[in-house]
Design a protein around this motif. Sequence first.
Motif, short mmCIF file in Angstrom:
data_model
loop_
_atom_site.label_atom_id
_atom_site.label_comp_id
_atom_site.label_asym_id
_atom_site.label_seq_id
_atom_site.Cartn_x
_atom_site.Cartn_y
_atom_site.Cartn_z
N LYS A 75 0.83 -1.21 0.00
CA LYS A 75 0.00 0.00 0.00
C LYS A 75 0.87 1.26 0.00
CE LYS A 75 -3.91 -2.19 2.36
NZ LYS A 75 -4.79 -2.20 3.55
N ARG A 76 1.96 1.19 0.74
CA ARG A 76 2.87 2.35 0.76
C ARG A 76 3.51 2.57 -0.60
NH1 ARG A 76 5.90 0.95 6.53
NH2 ARG A 76 4.20 1.70 7.90
N ARG A 77 3.89 1.48 -1.27
CA ARG A 77 4.47 1.61 -2.61
C ARG A 77 3.45 2.18 -3.58
NH1 ARG A 77 6.36 -3.69 -4.79
NH2 ARG A 77 7.52 -2.46 -6.31
N LEU A 78 2.20 1.69 -3.48
CA LEU A 78 1.15 2.20 -4.35
C LEU A 78 0.93 3.69 -4.12
CD1 LEU A 78 -1.15 1.78 -6.39
CD2 LEU A 78 -2.61 1.11 -4.47
N GLY A 79 0.88 4.09 -2.85
CA GLY A 79 0.73 5.50 -2.53
C GLY A 79 1.88 6.34 -3.06
N ALA A 80 3.10 5.79 -2.97
CA ALA A 80 4.27 6.51 -3.46
C ALA A 80 4.23 6.66 -4.98
CB ALA A 80 5.55 5.78 -3.05
N VAL A 81 3.78 5.61 -5.69
CA VAL A 81 3.66 5.69 -7.15
C VAL A 81 2.62 6.74 -7.55
CG1 VAL A 81 2.91 4.43 -9.20
CG2 VAL A 81 4.44 3.33 -7.55
N SER B 161 -4.73 10.96 -15.93
CA SER B 161 -3.82 10.04 -15.25
C SER B 161 -4.19 9.88 -13.78
CB SER B 161 -2.38 10.55 -15.37
OG SER B 161 -2.25 11.85 -14.80
N VAL B 162 -4.55 10.98 -13.12
CA VAL B 162 -4.90 10.90 -11.70
C VAL B 162 -6.20 10.13 -11.50
CG1 VAL B 162 -5.54 12.24 -9.67
CG2 VAL B 162 -3.63 12.98 -11.09
N SER B 163 -7.19 10.38 -12.36
CA SER B 163 -8.48 9.70 -12.20
C SER B 163 -8.35 8.20 -12.43
CB SER B 163 -9.51 10.29 -13.17
OG SER B 163 -9.16 10.03 -14.52
N ARG B 164 -7.47 7.78 -13.31
CA ARG B 164 -7.27 6.34 -13.54
C ARG B 164 -6.82 5.65 -12.25
NH1 ARG B 164 -5.97 5.06 -19.41
NH2 ARG B 164 -6.37 6.99 -20.51
N MET B 165 -5.86 6.26 -11.57
CA MET B 165 -5.32 5.64 -10.36
C MET B 165 -6.28 5.76 -9.18
SD MET B 165 -1.31 6.79 -10.57
CE MET B 165 -1.71 8.52 -10.74
N VAL B 166 -6.80 6.96 -8.97
CA VAL B 166 -7.65 7.19 -7.80
C VAL B 166 -8.95 6.39 -7.91
CG1 VAL B 166 -8.96 8.92 -6.52
CG2 VAL B 166 -6.66 9.45 -7.35
N VAL B 167 -9.61 6.46 -9.05
CA VAL B 167 -10.87 5.72 -9.23
C VAL B 167 -10.61 4.21 -9.18
CG1 VAL B 167 -12.76 5.23 -10.84
CG2 VAL B 167 -11.99 7.59 -10.47
N GLY B 168 -9.47 3.78 -9.71
CA GLY B 168 -9.15 2.36 -9.65
C GLY B 168 -9.03 1.87 -8.21
N VAL C 155 11.29 9.36 -14.03
CA VAL C 155 11.88 8.08 -13.63
C VAL C 155 11.35 7.59 -12.29
CG1 VAL C 155 14.08 6.97 -13.01
CG2 VAL C 155 13.97 8.48 -14.98
N MET C 156 10.90 8.51 -11.46
CA MET C 156 10.50 8.14 -10.10
C MET C 156 9.44 7.04 -10.02
SD MET C 156 10.57 11.69 -7.89
CE MET C 156 9.65 10.92 -6.57
N PRO C 157 8.30 7.11 -10.77
CA PRO C 157 7.32 6.03 -10.67
C PRO C 157 7.90 4.67 -11.04
CG PRO C 157 6.36 7.94 -11.76
CD PRO C 157 7.83 8.20 -11.65
N LEU C 158 8.70 4.62 -12.11
CA LEU C 158 9.31 3.36 -12.53
C LEU C 158 10.30 2.86 -11.48
CD1 LEU C 158 9.74 1.20 -14.67
CD2 LEU C 158 11.48 2.66 -15.70
N ALA C 159 11.07 3.77 -10.89
CA ALA C 159 12.03 3.36 -9.86
C ALA C 159 11.33 2.76 -8.65
CB ALA C 159 12.88 4.56 -9.44
N ILE C 160 10.19 3.34 -8.28
CA ILE C 160 9.43 2.80 -7.14
C ILE C 160 8.90 1.41 -7.45
CG2 ILE C 160 7.40 3.15 -5.68
CD1 ILE C 160 7.80 6.18 -6.12
N LEU C 161 8.40 1.23 -8.69
CA LEU C 161 7.86 -0.07 -9.07
C LEU C 161 8.94 -1.14 -9.16
CD1 LEU C 161 5.26 0.97 -11.81
CD2 LEU C 161 4.78 0.13 -9.50
N LEU C 162 10.15 -0.74 -9.57
CA LEU C 162 11.24 -1.70 -9.70
C LEU C 162 11.88 -2.04 -8.36
CD1 LEU C 162 13.05 -0.42 -12.94
CD2 LEU C 162 11.53 -2.39 -12.69
#
Length: 336
Positions: A40-46, A182-189, A84-91
């Motif tokens: 959940k923390r990683r998701l929030g960071a992404v 982009s924000v609505s995709r993540m938040v609504v998801g 790069v930040m979102p990809l770095a968090i996911l990796l």
Amino acid sequence: LVAYLSFIAVVSLIGSFLATAGLQLLPEGPARQPFLLPDKRRLGAVIAATVALSLFDVAVSFFYSRGAIEPTPSLGYVGSILCVMPLAILLFPAPVVSSKGEGDALGVAAGTGAAGSAGAVKEGILLIPATKGLDFWLLWFAQFAVFGMGVATNQNLSLILESAGNKAAAGLGVAIFALASSVSRMVVGVLSDSYKEVISRFNWLQLVSIWAVIGQALLSTMSFIGIMAGVLFAGLAFGAFFTVIVPVVNEMYGQKDFGLILGSQLACQAIASLSICKLLIPTVYNSAASGSDVCLGATCFRTSFMVLAALNVVGVCSTFMLERRNRETMPLQRLK
């Protein structure tokens, strides 16, 4: 233009090959791994990193369109880091589930295991029976209206703002649309999955369609504030719909023919692009231009926006009918 389209095609082809090479058939077992606090923390960071990138794009576009800033290496470095930040968090290595009991409990709760997993894969109905039901076309039309509205707004922003006398703000408009989408995709998801017992995904479809109507009504004012507010609502609806429709199709028709059914639903996007972006918008624009190459004034797009608003009103009615019909049972049970 040819070189640009060729470049995009090559990049898409290479990306598809790389993605295909990484596909794996998941083994039988629990359908879902535990979603723990570190996840959940990683998701929030992404999400936070993506929002920061979107806000950066909006801010740079706004100030650049106003002539307040110029391209500098510092802006490039900041933008590159944010990209790069979102990809770095996911990796970043995911936490390993050490407790066997948690995975087993989740598997039992979801009805998984070898037999359960195999049964879930086979459950569902085929494309042809699905298309014979009214629910299929209600969802299809709602998507047609929302997607057509979004593409028409985003692709014509430069001409829209030029007609309204604010051509320099086109970059800001595109950035707002991208931010909202982009924000609505993540938040609504996240919200639609976490609170589906409170607000069903059909309710989200209703809300998204209402956003689309509001967006087109605001755009029809053809004032700068109205256009920007309309772009915001259009972006919210456009992004959220893509997040919701995938699980909705899965819940309605199951996994047996999921790919074909979802692909048939998404095919409405091509029809929407051709009918709205190639017919409606140019016809109204050229008629208002009266033979001129450039059309100036509110009449250049107002009729198009009013037609799209009416189209999405029908789309709202479709989503309400869809929610009512699927309140108790899904087509998965009714069409078997």
